[in-house]
Design a protein around this motif. Structure first.
Motif, PDB file in Angstrom:
ATOM      1  N   ALA A 122       0.827  -1.206   0.000  1.00 37.34           N
ATOM      2  CA  ALA A 122       0.000   0.000   0.000  1.00 37.34           C
ATOM      3  C   ALA A 122       0.863   1.260   0.000  1.00 37.34           C
ATOM      4  O   ALA A 122       0.561   2.238  -0.705  1.00 37.34           O
ATOM      5  N   LYS A 123       1.948   1.237   0.765  1.00 36.19           N
ATOM      6  CA  LYS A 123       2.846   2.395   0.809  1.00 36.19           C
ATOM      7  C   LYS A 123       3.552   2.597  -0.517  1.00 36.19           C
ATOM      8  O   LYS A 123       3.681   3.719  -1.017  1.00 36.19           O
ATOM      9  N   GLU A 124       4.005   1.508  -1.133  1.00 36.65           N
ATOM     10  CA  GLU A 124       4.748   1.596  -2.386  1.00 36.65           C
ATOM     11  C   GLU A 124       3.876   2.084  -3.535  1.00 36.65           C
ATOM     12  O   GLU A 124       4.319   2.875  -4.378  1.00 36.65           O
ATOM     13  N   THR A 125       2.645   1.621  -3.591  1.00 39.90           N
ATOM     14  CA  THR A 125       1.778   1.899  -4.743  1.00 39.90           C
ATOM     15  C   THR A 125       0.787   3.033  -4.510  1.00 39.90           C
ATOM     16  O   THR A 125       0.265   3.602  -5.464  1.00 39.90           O
ATOM     17  N   GLY A 126       0.491   3.346  -3.248  1.00 39.30           N
ATOM     18  CA  GLY A 126      -0.568   4.316  -2.964  1.00 39.30           C
ATOM     19  C   GLY A 126      -1.934   3.833  -3.407  1.00 39.30           C
ATOM     20  O   GLY A 126      -2.832   4.641  -3.690  1.00 39.30           O
ATOM     21  N   ALA A 127      -2.115   2.522  -3.484  1.00 44.30           N
ATOM     22  CA  ALA A 127      -3.362   1.949  -3.990  1.00 44.30           C
ATOM     23  C   ALA A 127      -4.550   2.395  -3.143  1.00 44.30           C
ATOM     24  O   ALA A 127      -4.480   2.422  -1.913  1.00 44.30           O
ATOM     25  N   ASP A 128      -5.630   2.719  -3.819  1.00 43.64           N
ATOM     26  CA  ASP A 128      -6.878   3.012  -3.113  1.00 43.64           C
ATOM     27  C   ASP A 128      -7.521   1.723  -2.605  1.00 43.64           C
ATOM     28  O   ASP A 128      -8.294   1.753  -1.645  1.00 43.64           O
ATOM     29  N   GLU A 129      -7.189   0.625  -3.263  1.00 41.33           N
ATOM     30  CA  GLU A 129      -7.818  -0.647  -2.929  1.00 41.33           C
ATOM     31  C   GLU A 129      -6.918  -1.781  -3.394  1.00 41.33           C
ATOM     32  O   GLU A 129      -6.260  -1.677  -4.436  1.00 41.33           O
ATOM     33  N   LEU A 130      -6.885  -2.850  -2.638  1.00 46.29           N
ATOM     34  CA  LEU A 130      -6.208  -4.068  -3.051  1.00 46.29           C
ATOM     35  C   LEU A 130      -7.259  -5.106  -3.417  1.00 46.29           C
ATOM     36  O   LEU A 130      -8.187  -5.357  -2.645  1.00 46.29           O
ATOM     37  N   MET A 131      -7.105  -5.707  -4.599  1.00 41.71           N
ATOM     38  CA  MET A 131      -8.001  -6.776  -5.026  1.00 41.71           C
ATOM     39  C   MET A 131      -7.262  -8.093  -4.834  1.00 41.71           C
ATOM     40  O   MET A 131      -6.289  -8.382  -5.509  1.00 41.71           O
ATOM     41  N   VAL A 132      -7.757  -8.895  -3.899  1.00 43.18           N
ATOM     42  CA  VAL A 132      -7.027 -10.047  -3.407  1.00 43.18           C
ATOM     43  C   VAL A 132      -7.457 -11.319  -4.129  1.00 43.18           C
ATOM     44  O   VAL A 132      -8.645 -11.615  -4.252  1.00 43.18           O
ATOM     45  N   VAL A 133      -6.466 -12.063  -4.589  1.00 47.70           N
ATOM     46  CA  VAL A 133      -6.650 -13.439  -5.041  1.00 47.70           C
ATOM     47  C   VAL A 133      -6.053 -14.329  -3.965  1.00 47.70           C
ATOM     48  O   VAL A 133      -4.896 -14.164  -3.583  1.00 47.70           O
ATOM     49  N   SER A 134      -6.857 -15.274  -3.460  1.00 42.49           N
ATOM     50  CA  SER A 134      -6.349 -16.237  -2.488  1.00 42.49           C
ATOM     51  C   SER A 134      -6.686 -17.624  -3.015  1.00 42.49           C
ATOM     52  O   SER A 134      -7.724 -18.205  -2.685  1.00 42.49           O
ATOM     53  N   ASP A 135      -5.816 -18.115  -3.870  1.00 46.00           N
ATOM     54  CA  ASP A 135      -6.077 -19.332  -4.635  1.00 46.00           C
ATOM     55  C   ASP A 135      -5.660 -20.546  -3.801  1.00 46.00           C
ATOM     56  O   ASP A 135      -4.522 -21.006  -3.866  1.00 46.00           O
ATOM     57  N   ILE A 136      -6.613 -21.050  -3.037  1.00 43.91           N
ATOM     58  CA  ILE A 136      -6.373 -22.136  -2.090  1.00 43.91           C
ATOM     59  C   ILE A 136      -7.320 -23.283  -2.411  1.00 43.91           C
ATOM     60  O   ILE A 136      -8.499 -23.054  -2.699  1.00 43.91           O
ATOM     61  N   TYR A 137      -6.825 -24.509  -2.326  1.00 43.14           N
ATOM     62  CA  TYR A 137      -7.608 -25.675  -2.725  1.00 43.14           C
ATOM     63  C   TYR A 137      -8.805 -25.918  -1.805  1.00 43.14           C
ATOM     64  O   TYR A 137      -9.933 -26.079  -2.268  1.00 43.14           O
ATOM     65  N   ASP A 138      -8.583 -25.958  -0.528  1.00 46.49           N
ATOM     66  CA  ASP A 138      -9.646 -26.294   0.423  1.00 46.49           C
ATOM     67  C   ASP A 138     -10.528 -25.079   0.697  1.00 46.49           C
ATOM     68  O   ASP A 138     -10.014 -24.027   1.090  1.00 46.49           O
ATOM     69  N   PRO A 139     -11.846 -25.183   0.515  1.00 48.05           N
ATOM     70  CA  PRO A 139     -12.728 -24.015   0.696  1.00 48.05           C
ATOM     71  C   PRO A 139     -12.676 -23.422   2.107  1.00 48.05           C
ATOM     72  O   PRO A 139     -12.720 -22.200   2.264  1.00 48.05           O
ATOM     73  N   ASP A 140     -12.564 -24.267   3.121  1.00 43.36           N
ATOM     74  CA  ASP A 140     -12.517 -23.744   4.483  1.00 43.36           C
ATOM     75  C   ASP A 140     -11.204 -23.007   4.743  1.00 43.36           C
ATOM     76  O   ASP A 140     -11.182 -21.965   5.403  1.00 43.36           O
ATOM     77  N   ALA A 141     -10.111 -23.537   4.224  1.00 46.73           N
ATOM     78  CA  ALA A 141      -8.825 -22.852   4.367  1.00 46.73           C
ATOM     79  C   ALA A 141      -8.829 -21.536   3.603  1.00 46.73           C
ATOM     80  O   ALA A 141      -8.214 -20.550   4.026  1.00 46.73           O
ATOM     81  N   ARG A 142      -9.533 -21.509   2.468  1.00 50.81           N
ATOM     82  CA  ARG A 142      -9.635 -20.265   1.710  1.00 50.81           C
ATOM     83  C   ARG A 142     -10.444 -19.229   2.479  1.00 50.81           C
ATOM     84  O   ARG A 142     -10.065 -18.049   2.540  1.00 50.81           O
ATOM     85  N   LEU A 143     -11.542 -19.637   3.074  1.00 55.25           N
ATOM     86  CA  LEU A 143     -12.313 -18.717   3.898  1.00 55.25           C
ATOM     87  C   LEU A 143     -11.462 -18.178   5.039  1.00 55.25           C
ATOM     88  O   LEU A 143     -11.498 -16.979   5.350  1.00 55.25           O
TER      89      LEU A 143
END
Length: 329
Positions: free
Chosen positions: A294-315
């Motif tokens: 956030a400091k490096e980019t000054g992004a207003d928002e981060l769009m997160v990809v959390s590519d995890i196999y198990d649905p509960d672990a992803r949650l």
């Protein structure tokens, strides 16, 4: 405070089917709106047996119907694959079904190979018309569009928010010229991130949709209770990138203990370059990574990809990520 949103790849897991992926996407969205995420987007990928979001507008409808207030959109629709009229009809319909919650991110790349492009009855040269097609699409959503000889029913007056997506500086220039929000795909193409953001902010022209530049940065984040657990969970995405480099169209695989046993040195170097902006670890590690990005980019928002196999672990990953940002507010 940097806002958070989600790009869900609607991954189909080994041994399961698309319904499993779509229901997990809906389940994630329900939790995400309680955790404070701004929006959840789905991307158009054709001829990919491991991704269930090819019919993107239908996926958006499925997820929006199962949630209350989170914004749901396309991240994105690959506009060269479609007539703008049809896209406007689809998203105008969604806007009537879910007022104030539908968003339309647009990409210039076809997002598929030449054989699939032929099956879509599109030409590679269609990408050259992208700026003109964006303008046409904006017109269909305008308040006075019902007066036009060709109307995208029921899009007129819906004012569906349009975003420009990109992984190079082209999208940054177009988003700035049109006064639209901009999302950079640094979750798989990090090289031009800082230059693209610089161009977008320097050249931005206010529009009816947006008075000031608004920049979203895509980032892979895998969070778990420990760094070691997160690193293991991240091997699912690393294997997917290795398979992509091999030309294999695989489904999401369970994580493994030793990723170096799966890929070659060349595949490792290539994949790690594409995934260079990833943040993987415990809440403390993730919090530090988010703060630095956030400091490096000054992004207003981060769009997160959390590519995890198990649905509960992803949650759990998305919950931890949200907690990292909430702890700073």
């Amino acid at each position: 405070m940097t806002r958070l949103s989600i790009l869900d790849l609607a991954r189909i897991r080994e041994g399961l089917d698309a319904r499993d992926a779509l229901d997990n996407a809906r389940r994630l969205a329900r939790h995400a709106e309680g955790w404070g995420y701004q929006r959840i987007w789905f991307a158009e990928h054709h001829n990919m047996p491991g991704i269930a979001s090819a019919a993107t507008s239908l996926v958006i409808q499925h997820v929006a119907a199962g949630t209350q207030h989170i914004r749901v959109g396309a991240g994105g629709i690959m506009l060269p694959n479609h007539a703008p009229l049809v896209v406007a009809e689809q998203f105008g319909t969604l806007a009537h079904l879910f007022p104030g919650r539908i968003e339309l991110g647009l990409g210039r790349a076809p997002g598929t190979g030449p054989e699939t492009l032929r099956a879509l009855r599109r030409s590679p040269s269609s990408a050259h018309d992208f700026p003109r097609d964006v303008a046409e699409l904006q017109r269909y959503f305008a308040s006075d569009a019902a007066q036009d000889p060709v109307q995208a029913v029921p899009a007129a007056g819906t004012q569906v928010p349009i975003w420009i997506l990109g992984s190079s500086t082209f999208g940054a220039q177009l988003a700035a010229e049109l006064g639209l929000p901009y999302a950079f795909a640094s979750h798989f193409a990090p090289d031009a991130l800082l230059r693209a953001l610089e161009i977008y902010r320097a050249r931005f022209k206010p529009s009816a949709q947006l008075a000031e530049p608004y920049a979203v940065v895509g980032v892979n984040i895998v969070a778990a209770d420990s760094d070691a657990e997160a690193r293991k969970l991240a091997t699912t995405q690393q294997m997917s990138f290795a398979d992509l480099l091999r030309g294999a169209r695989s489904r999401s695989r369970p994580p493994i203990d030793d990723i170096d046993s799966y890929w070659t040195q060349g595949e490792k170097e290539h994949a790690q370059h594409m995934l260079a902006r990833s943040i993987i670890g415990s809440p403390e590690t993730v919090r530090a990574g988010i703060d630095a990005l956030a400091k490096e980019t000054g992004a207003d928002e981060l769009m997160v990809v959390s590519d995890i196999y198990d649905p509960d672990a992803r949650l759990r990953s998305f919950e931890l990520i949200a907690g990292c940002v909430a702890a700073k507010s």
